[in-house]
Design a protein around this motif. Structure first.
Motif, mmCIF file in Angstrom:
data_model
loop_
_atom_site.group_PDB
_atom_site.id
_atom_site.type_symbol
_atom_site.label_atom_id
_atom_site.label_comp_id
_atom_site.label_asym_id
_atom_site.label_seq_id
_atom_site.Cartn_x
_atom_site.Cartn_y
_atom_site.Cartn_z
ATOM 1 N N TRP A 114 1.412 79.895 8.632
ATOM 2 C CA TRP A 114 0.905 79.146 9.773
ATOM 3 C C TRP A 114 2.079 78.499 10.482
ATOM 4 C CZ3 TRP A 114 -4.357 78.448 11.072
ATOM 5 C CH2 TRP A 114 -5.252 79.102 10.220
ATOM 6 N N PHE A 115 2.000 78.431 11.809
ATOM 7 C CA PHE A 115 3.077 77.803 12.566
ATOM 8 C C PHE A 115 2.533 77.267 13.884
ATOM 9 C CE2 PHE A 115 3.106 82.354 13.186
ATOM 10 C CZ PHE A 115 3.223 82.544 14.558
ATOM 11 N N VAL A 116 3.274 76.376 14.469
ATOM 12 C CA VAL A 116 2.900 75.781 15.748
ATOM 13 C C VAL A 116 3.879 76.263 16.801
ATOM 14 C CG1 VAL A 116 2.662 73.626 17.039
ATOM 15 C CG2 VAL A 116 1.873 73.753 14.669
ATOM 16 N N LEU A 117 3.351 76.742 17.909
ATOM 17 C CA LEU A 117 4.177 77.089 19.059
ATOM 18 C C LEU A 117 4.096 75.953 20.069
ATOM 19 C CD1 LEU A 117 3.265 80.844 19.740
ATOM 20 C CD2 LEU A 117 5.296 79.917 18.597
ATOM 21 N N ALA A 118 5.223 75.581 20.633
ATOM 22 C CA ALA A 118 5.305 74.598 21.717
ATOM 23 C C ALA A 118 6.144 75.248 22.807
ATOM 24 C CB ALA A 118 5.949 73.310 21.227
ATOM 25 N N THR A 119 5.525 75.453 23.968
ATOM 26 C CA THR A 119 6.209 76.180 25.042
ATOM 27 C C THR A 119 6.220 75.366 26.332
ATOM 28 O OG1 THR A 119 4.171 77.322 25.662
ATOM 29 C CG2 THR A 119 5.596 78.425 24.055
ATOM 30 N N ALA A 120 7.148 75.711 27.202
ATOM 31 C CA ALA A 120 7.327 74.990 28.468
ATOM 32 C C ALA A 120 6.214 75.271 29.465
ATOM 33 C CB ALA A 120 8.681 75.351 29.083
ATOM 34 N N GLU A 123 1.593 79.882 29.708
ATOM 35 C CA GLU A 123 1.782 81.325 29.534
ATOM 36 C C GLU A 123 2.788 81.636 28.425
ATOM 37 O OE1 GLU A 123 0.367 80.058 33.323
ATOM 38 O OE2 GLU A 123 2.374 79.688 32.520
ATOM 39 N N GLY A 124 3.643 80.672 28.126
ATOM 40 C CA GLY A 124 4.652 80.871 27.090
ATOM 41 C C GLY A 124 4.075 81.103 25.714
ATOM 42 N N ILE A 125 2.868 80.615 25.473
ATOM 43 C CA ILE A 125 2.229 80.833 24.167
ATOM 44 C C ILE A 125 2.005 82.329 23.951
ATOM 45 C CG2 ILE A 125 0.143 80.457 22.773
ATOM 46 C CD1 ILE A 125 1.897 77.932 23.009
ATOM 47 N N GLY A 130 3.487 87.276 21.518
ATOM 48 C CA GLY A 130 3.700 88.712 21.711
ATOM 49 C C GLY A 130 5.051 89.171 21.183
ATOM 50 N N ARG A 131 6.097 88.368 21.413
ATOM 51 C CA ARG A 131 7.427 88.717 20.886
ATOM 52 C C ARG A 131 7.416 88.710 19.356
ATOM 53 N NH1 ARG A 131 9.131 85.277 24.997
ATOM 54 N NH2 ARG A 131 9.839 83.681 23.530
ATOM 55 N N ILE A 132 6.752 87.712 18.773
ATOM 56 C CA ILE A 132 6.677 87.639 17.305
ATOM 57 C C ILE A 132 5.912 88.841 16.765
ATOM 58 C CG2 ILE A 132 5.728 86.324 15.362
ATOM 59 C CD1 ILE A 132 6.460 83.768 16.992
ATOM 60 N N GLU A 133 4.827 89.221 17.426
ATOM 61 C CA GLU A 133 4.070 90.404 16.998
ATOM 62 C C GLU A 133 4.941 91.657 17.070
ATOM 63 O OE1 GLU A 133 -0.547 89.254 18.012
ATOM 64 O OE2 GLU A 133 0.598 90.337 19.535
ATOM 65 N N ALA A 134 5.706 91.803 18.154
ATOM 66 C CA ALA A 134 6.564 92.982 18.307
ATOM 67 C C ALA A 134 7.656 93.021 17.239
ATOM 68 C CB ALA A 134 7.186 92.985 19.705
ATOM 69 N N THR A 136 7.614 91.494 14.201
ATOM 70 C CA THR A 136 7.119 91.545 12.821
ATOM 71 C C THR A 136 6.156 92.698 12.571
ATOM 72 O OG1 THR A 136 5.226 90.102 13.289
ATOM 73 C CG2 THR A 136 7.302 89.018 12.597
ATOM 74 N N GLY A 137 5.554 93.237 13.617
ATOM 75 C CA GLY A 137 4.522 94.255 13.456
ATOM 76 C C GLY A 137 3.200 93.683 12.966
ATOM 77 N N LEU A 138 3.064 92.356 13.032
ATOM 78 C CA LEU A 138 1.866 91.685 12.531
ATOM 79 C C LEU A 138 1.123 90.998 13.677
ATOM 80 C CD1 LEU A 138 3.529 90.037 9.418
ATOM 81 C CD2 LEU A 138 2.089 92.098 9.449
ATOM 82 N N THR A 139 -0.191 90.887 13.534
ATOM 83 C CA THR A 139 -1.001 90.175 14.508
ATOM 84 C C THR A 139 -0.774 88.672 14.368
ATOM 85 O OG1 THR A 139 -2.698 91.883 14.470
ATOM 86 C CG2 THR A 139 -3.371 89.693 15.263
ATOM 87 N N VAL A 140 -0.519 88.007 15.488
ATOM 88 C CA VAL A 140 -0.423 86.549 15.511
ATOM 89 C C VAL A 140 -1.766 86.025 16.009
ATOM 90 C CG1 VAL A 140 0.694 84.541 16.560
ATOM 91 C CG2 VAL A 140 2.074 86.532 15.888
ATOM 92 N N TRP A 141 -2.481 85.364 15.110
ATOM 93 C CA TRP A 141 -3.766 84.772 15.459
ATOM 94 C C TRP A 141 -3.513 83.411 16.077
ATOM 95 C CZ3 TRP A 141 -7.922 87.790 15.128
ATOM 96 C CH2 TRP A 141 -7.818 88.933 14.333
ATOM 97 N N ARG A 142 -4.134 83.157 17.225
ATOM 98 C CA ARG A 142 -3.922 81.902 17.955
ATOM 99 C C ARG A 142 -5.162 81.027 17.890
ATOM 100 N NH1 ARG A 142 -1.956 85.373 22.866
ATOM 101 N NH2 ARG A 142 -1.415 86.960 21.363
#
Length: 157
Positions: A114-120, A123-125, A130-134, A136-142
């Motif tokens: 589990w992790f927290v994204l904080a973006t400017a 749309e940054g989320i 998407g970059r993390i999914e690309a 790691t090859g894994l689905t990022v559930w939001r």
């Protein structure tokens, strides 16, 4: 990077006092480390040295203000993914390489990271997930925040 529990002797009474005190706030003064240190019986330089050591041993992961990205036009989002246990550390390193990742932690669950994204920007989320999914090859559930609750969470050292 796997989290490890520090042995009790890793922190002395002064370290614990620093951790407990600074969770309550940090002075906004011309010499904040001097002022915060004085309240703990330390010089500003000693406080900085202690904070650097606490970071180096993993007692803290960061030191500094916590900005409300959403109040400044950005966004926060709780995210999770299912990392194969044998590959957990490599995937954690990929996730942590993104400056938008505020922190991550392991859970004993199918969604084990589990992790927290904080973006400017809001749309940054999606962009960062998407970059993390690309990578790691894994689905990022939001799990976007629906309501906010202030609980005054503190961790006693």
């Amino acid at each position: 990077m796997s989290r490890q529990t520090l042995p009790p002797e890793a922190l002395d009474d002064t370290d614990r006092a620093i951790l407990n005190r600074l969770q309550e706030g940090f002075p906004l003064t011309p010499r904040p480390f001097d002022d915060a240190g004085a309240a703990l019986g330390l010089t500003g330089a000693q406080l900085i040295e202690r904070l650097e050591r606490l970071r180096a041993i993993g007692a803290i992961t960061r030191f500094g203000p916590f900005y409300d990205a959403a109040a400044m036009g950005g966004a926060f989002c709780l995210c999770a993914l299912s990392a194969p246990q044998a590959d957990f550390d490599r995937i954690a390193a990929l996730v942590n390489a993104h400056p938008e990742v505020a922190h991550n932690y392991a859970r004993d669950h199918a969604l084990n990271m589990w992790f927290v994204l904080a973006t400017a920007t809001p749309e940054g989320i999606a962009e960062t997930a998407g970059r993390i999914e690309a990578e790691t090859g894994l689905t990022v559930w939001r799990f976007p925040k629906l309501r906010e609750f202030f609980i005054g969470f503190r961790v006693a050292a």
